[in-house]
Design a protein around this motif. Structure first.
Motif, PDB file in Angstrom:
ATOM      1  N   ASP A 187       6.564 -13.167 -41.063  1.00  0.00           N
ATOM      2  CA  ASP A 187       7.111 -13.024 -39.725  1.00  0.00           C
ATOM      3  C   ASP A 187       6.599 -14.097 -38.779  1.00  0.00           C
ATOM      4  O   ASP A 187       6.689 -13.972 -37.581  1.00  0.00           O
ATOM      5  CB  ASP A 187       6.834 -11.630 -39.148  1.00  0.00           C
ATOM      6  N   ARG A 223      10.258 -17.566 -40.486  1.00  0.00           N
ATOM      7  CA  ARG A 223      10.177 -16.408 -39.592  1.00  0.00           C
ATOM      8  C   ARG A 223      11.369 -15.470 -39.773  1.00  0.00           C
ATOM      9  O   ARG A 223      12.507 -15.882 -39.806  1.00  0.00           O
ATOM     10  CB  ARG A 223      10.106 -16.876 -38.149  1.00  0.00           C
ATOM     11  N   ASP A 264      13.637 -12.412 -38.342  1.00  0.00           N
ATOM     12  CA  ASP A 264      14.048 -11.790 -37.095  1.00  0.00           C
ATOM     13  C   ASP A 264      13.480 -10.367 -37.039  1.00  0.00           C
ATOM     14  O   ASP A 264      13.600  -9.603 -37.998  1.00  0.00           O
ATOM     15  CB  ASP A 264      15.576 -11.766 -37.023  1.00  0.00           C
ATOM     16  N   TYR A 302      15.945  -7.590 -37.700  1.00  0.00           N
ATOM     17  CA  TYR A 302      16.277  -7.519 -39.132  1.00  0.00           C
ATOM     18  C   TYR A 302      15.145  -6.830 -39.895  1.00  0.00           C
ATOM     19  O   TYR A 302      15.379  -5.953 -40.719  1.00  0.00           O
ATOM     20  CB  TYR A 302      16.525  -8.921 -39.690  1.00  0.00           C
TER      21      TYR A 302
END
Length: 134
Positions: free
Chosen positions: A13, A18, A20, A23
């Protein structure tokens, strides 16, 4: 997301890959609710994620320490396998290692003063272990 999914993957993350946040939250909700049966993840989910129904964690590779070159990262290992057996329930952690890396498992067993059993690789053996948990 499709409600017919059986597996999902979730990565880091932070950094260039990265994920979202919305999500990630949706993926976790589907995994918690049982819509998704298998979740493949990096160490991003090794801490702070409580999903009581997890019965199996598979370590594709052991976490290694960056500060102690050549040594397992014991804390990350415990957090990874701690995703199973939560809330007093039982679970199984499987480590996929080669003979060349077997000494890392020995080091983990020594550090935690525990024993690990070698599985034959037979699917029925794993199925029996998991059925005996619940």
């Amino acid at each position: 997301m499709s409600k017919n999914l059986q597996s999902l993957a979730l990565g880091a993350d932070n950094g260039p890959e990265r994920v979202d946040v919305a999500y990630r939250d949706q993926v976790m909700e589907e995994f918690r609710s049982g819509v998704t049966k298998v979740l493949i993840s990096t160490d991003v989910l090794s801490r702070g994620i409580d999903v009581p129904a997890v019965t199996l964690v598979v370590n594709y590779e052991l976490p290694m320490s960056y500060s102690s070159y050549g040594q397992p990262d014991y804390e990350t290992y415990m957090h990874r396998i701690g995703r199973t057996g939560r809330f007093g329930l039982k679970g199984v952690a499987v480590n996929l290692v080669s003979d060349r890396d077997r000494h890392h498992l020995d080091s983990i067993q020594s550090f935690y003063k525990c024993t690990m059993m070698k599985l034959s690789g037979d699917c029925e053996e794993m199925e029996a272990l998991l059925k005996g948990l619940r």
